[in-house]
Design an enzyme around this catalytic site. Structure first.
Site, mmCIF file in Angstrom:
data_model
loop_
_atom_site.group_PDB
_atom_site.id
_atom_site.type_symbol
_atom_site.label_atom_id
_atom_site.label_comp_id
_atom_site.label_asym_id
_atom_site.label_seq_id
_atom_site.Cartn_x
_atom_site.Cartn_y
_atom_site.Cartn_z
ATOM 1 N N GLU A 157 32.871 61.618 30.032
ATOM 2 C CA GLU A 157 34.321 61.454 29.890
ATOM 3 C C GLU A 157 34.772 61.455 28.430
ATOM 4 O O GLU A 157 35.503 60.572 27.969
ATOM 5 C CB GLU A 157 34.754 60.166 30.601
ATOM 6 C CG GLU A 157 34.365 60.161 32.070
ATOM 7 C CD GLU A 157 34.784 58.918 32.831
ATOM 8 O OE1 GLU A 157 35.380 58.007 32.226
ATOM 9 O OE2 GLU A 157 34.510 58.842 34.035
ATOM 10 N N GLU A 264 30.037 63.176 41.332
ATOM 11 C CA GLU A 264 30.600 61.903 41.819
ATOM 12 C C GLU A 264 31.688 62.140 42.889
ATOM 13 O O GLU A 264 32.705 61.500 42.902
ATOM 14 C CB GLU A 264 31.186 61.081 40.659
ATOM 15 C CG GLU A 264 30.235 60.871 39.501
ATOM 16 C CD GLU A 264 30.839 60.051 38.378
ATOM 17 O OE1 GLU A 264 31.881 59.416 38.590
ATOM 18 O OE2 GLU A 264 30.244 60.028 37.281
HETATM 19 O O1 G3I Z 1 27.944 43.282 41.373
HETATM 20 C C1 G3I Z 1 28.524 42.548 40.283
HETATM 21 C C2 G3I Z 1 28.943 41.159 40.744
HETATM 22 O O2 G3I Z 1 27.792 40.427 41.108
HETATM 23 C C3 G3I Z 1 29.687 40.443 39.618
HETATM 24 O O3 G3I Z 1 30.158 39.198 40.067
HETATM 25 C C4 G3I Z 1 30.863 41.332 39.188
HETATM 26 C C5 G3I Z 1 31.641 40.698 38.058
HETATM 27 O O4 G3I Z 1 30.885 40.775 36.887
HETATM 28 O O5 G3I Z 1 30.358 42.598 38.716
HETATM 29 C C6 G3I Z 1 29.723 43.314 39.761
HETATM 30 O O6 G3I Z 1 29.251 44.518 39.241
HETATM 31 C C7 G3I Z 1 30.263 45.509 39.062
HETATM 32 C C8 G3I Z 1 29.751 46.788 39.735
HETATM 33 O O7 G3I Z 1 30.653 47.885 39.511
HETATM 34 C C9 G3I Z 1 29.552 46.631 41.227
HETATM 35 O O8 G3I Z 1 30.782 46.396 41.842
HETATM 36 C C10 G3I Z 1 30.443 45.763 37.572
HETATM 37 O O9 G3I Z 1 30.988 44.608 36.972
HETATM 38 C C11 G3I Z 1 31.379 46.950 37.370
HETATM 39 O O10 G3I Z 1 31.474 47.272 35.982
HETATM 40 C C12 G3I Z 1 30.805 48.179 38.101
HETATM 41 O O11 G3I Z 1 31.758 49.220 38.006
HETATM 42 C C13 G3I Z 1 31.218 50.558 38.081
HETATM 43 C C14 G3I Z 1 31.960 51.374 37.018
HETATM 44 O O12 G3I Z 1 31.601 52.764 37.102
HETATM 45 C C15 G3I Z 1 31.614 50.881 35.621
HETATM 46 O O13 G3I Z 1 30.239 51.051 35.405
HETATM 47 C C16 G3I Z 1 31.483 51.127 39.474
HETATM 48 O O14 G3I Z 1 30.668 50.478 40.436
HETATM 49 C C17 G3I Z 1 31.200 52.621 39.479
HETATM 50 O O15 G3I Z 1 31.581 53.202 40.727
HETATM 51 C C18 G3I Z 1 31.964 53.328 38.360
HETATM 52 O O16 G3I Z 1 31.576 54.681 38.365
HETATM 53 C C19 G3I Z 1 32.307 55.517 37.446
HETATM 54 C C20 G3I Z 1 31.345 56.511 36.838
HETATM 55 O O17 G3I Z 1 30.290 55.824 36.176
HETATM 56 C C21 G3I Z 1 32.093 57.450 35.890
HETATM 57 N N1 G3I Z 1 33.175 58.138 36.615
HETATM 58 C C22 G3I Z 1 34.139 57.205 37.233
HETATM 59 C C23 G3I Z 1 33.418 56.286 38.205
HETATM 60 C C24 G3I Z 1 34.399 55.367 38.908
HETATM 61 O O18 G3I Z 1 35.001 54.510 37.983
#
Ligand code: G3I
Length: 362
Positions: A157, A264
């Site tokens: 990105e 994705e």
């Molecule tokens: O599972 C933990 C939970 O235990 C905790 O309490 C909570 C608060 O800290 O966090 C949870 O983890 C989160 C995880 O998703 C699972 O839900 C992370 O904080 C959160 O940052 C993470 O977000 C991911 C995001 O990228 C940032 O890395 C998303 O799952 C994921 O789908 C998203 O994917 C992105 C691609 O990498 C790039 N393109 C866009 C796409 C969607 O945003």
């Protein structure tokens, strides 16, 4: 099965679903063959450790998918600790799971504007120590999965949301707008001479200026000799996308002759206004995306990855709990979206009965 018969099957399934009370509406009863066996290329799905601890998720994912992308636990936000140390426990578990289930491991991401771990920002202002830490991170992470990871999203990105230039980031400000990207590719290549190194972005279908700027960036990286080995089209689309737009986007990216990763894919209903009839449009878009990917030369079909397995696993649920962007419903039953994709792969089976079918691999 022809598109017409697919639509009649999907239409029947949707009509059946519509006649049930909302509370007990069955998943649209479609039966699909194991997708991973039908696809002449790796079919990917993203995963978190919580998913691989869920037997229902494992059974469904192992049936249909042959590649795995850690959804977030292989990113800086998990790996880089506040003191600047690294932790790999969850990324290692996901890598081991992929190996145990005969799935390729694809990794995301090394350099992303959205990640600015405290552990990096604590470094002093001197570029030398920051640059050394940047190199050390990429070397440690890519080196750890050398021999298993088939590829990496090296730069994720990088293009501005409106396509006007590139995004600001900690990496750009400290190491140079272009130089940090070039450096990331070089350091990743040194850490793993075999992995295919990708540049990855999104909204390429809906913002022409963004697609153009992304293509210009790829040209500049290639001209500078950066080892860009593939192009990732994230494909976070919604059901309002007009027919043909996705196909034209993939065709434009394929003109570089490099491997393409649909990296994705999900098709939001809510972002399209969640009105009646969108499930059929969603199914058509999954069919179009698969058809566009199948139309690429075999050498350019790197992988086709869904950004989640069941609707409840989707990141989009955080945006709106009513969204249903994926192939399988919360109970893991194939939806019309799965029928659309399966039909494009020749993996759609005429259902024995249109009612109460659990999705099961034939
Ligand atoms: O599972 C933990 C939970 O235990 C905790 O309490 C909570 C608060 O800290 O966090 C949870 O983890 C989160 C995880 O998703 C699972 O839900 C992370 O904080 C959160 O940052 C993470 O977000 C991911 C995001 O990228 C940032 O890395 C998303 O799952 C994921 O789908 C998203 O994917 C992105 C691609 O990498 C790039 N393109 C866009 C796409 C969607 O945003």
């Amino acid at each position: 099965m022809s598109g017409l018969s697919r639509r009649s099957l999907i239409g029947a399934a949707l009509a059946l679903g519509a006649c049930e009370s909302r509370a007990q509406a069955p998943a649209a009863p479609v039966e699909i063959a194991p997708l991973r066996a039908a696809a002449p290329f790796p079919l990917g799905v993203c995963a978190q450790v919580s998913h691989i601890e869920d037997p229902d998720w494992v059974r469904l994912a192992a049936t249909h998918f042959s590649q795995l992308t850690p959804e977030w636990e292989m990113k800086m936000e998990y790996i880089v600790r506040p003191d600047g140390s690294f932790r790999f426990d969850r990324a290692d578990r996901l890598a081991a799971f992929a190996r145990a289930h005969r799935m390729r491991l694809y990794c995301t991401t090394l350099v992303w504007y959205a990640q600015r771990p405290e552990g990096f920002e604590k470094l002093d202002e001197s570029r030398t120590s920051f640059g050394r830490a940047f190199d050390a991170y990429i070397t440690a992470v890519v080196g750890r999965y050398r021999g298993q990871a088939v590829g990496w999203d090296v730069v994720n990105e990088a293009v501005a949301e409106d396509g006007e230039g590139w995004r600001e980031s900690l990496w750009a400000s400290r190491l140079g707008d272009f130089d940090h990207m070039r450096r990331a590719f070089d350091v990743a290549r040194a850490a793993d001479p075999e992995a295919v190194l990708f540049i990855n972005d999104y909204n390429l279908e809906t913002i022409p200026k963004k697609l153009d700027t992304f293509q210009r960036l790829i040209e500049r990286l290639l001209a500078a000799g950066a080892p860009v080995g593939g192009i990732g089209c994230q494909s976070h689309i919604d059901a309002s996308l007009p027919s043909g737009v996705y196909t034209r986007t993939l065709e434009a990216l394929a003109r570089f002759g490099l491997p393409i990763h649909v990296s994705e894919l999900d098709v939001s209903l809510v972002r399209a206004g969640r009105r009646p009839g969108l499930e059929a449009r969603q199914a058509d878009l999954y069919a179009e995306a698969m058809g566009a990917f199948l139309a690429l030369p075999a050498r350019q079909r790197f992988a086709f990855t869904l950004w989640g397995l069941r609707d409840k696993d989707s990141w989009l649920k955080r945006e709106n709990g009513r969204d249903a962007p994926l192939l399988f419903d919360d109970q893991g039953r194939a939806k019309p979206a799965a029928a659309g994709l399966a039909d494009a792969l020749g993996a759609l089976k005429p259902v024995g009965s249109l009612y109460g079918n659990e999705n099961r691999a034939l």
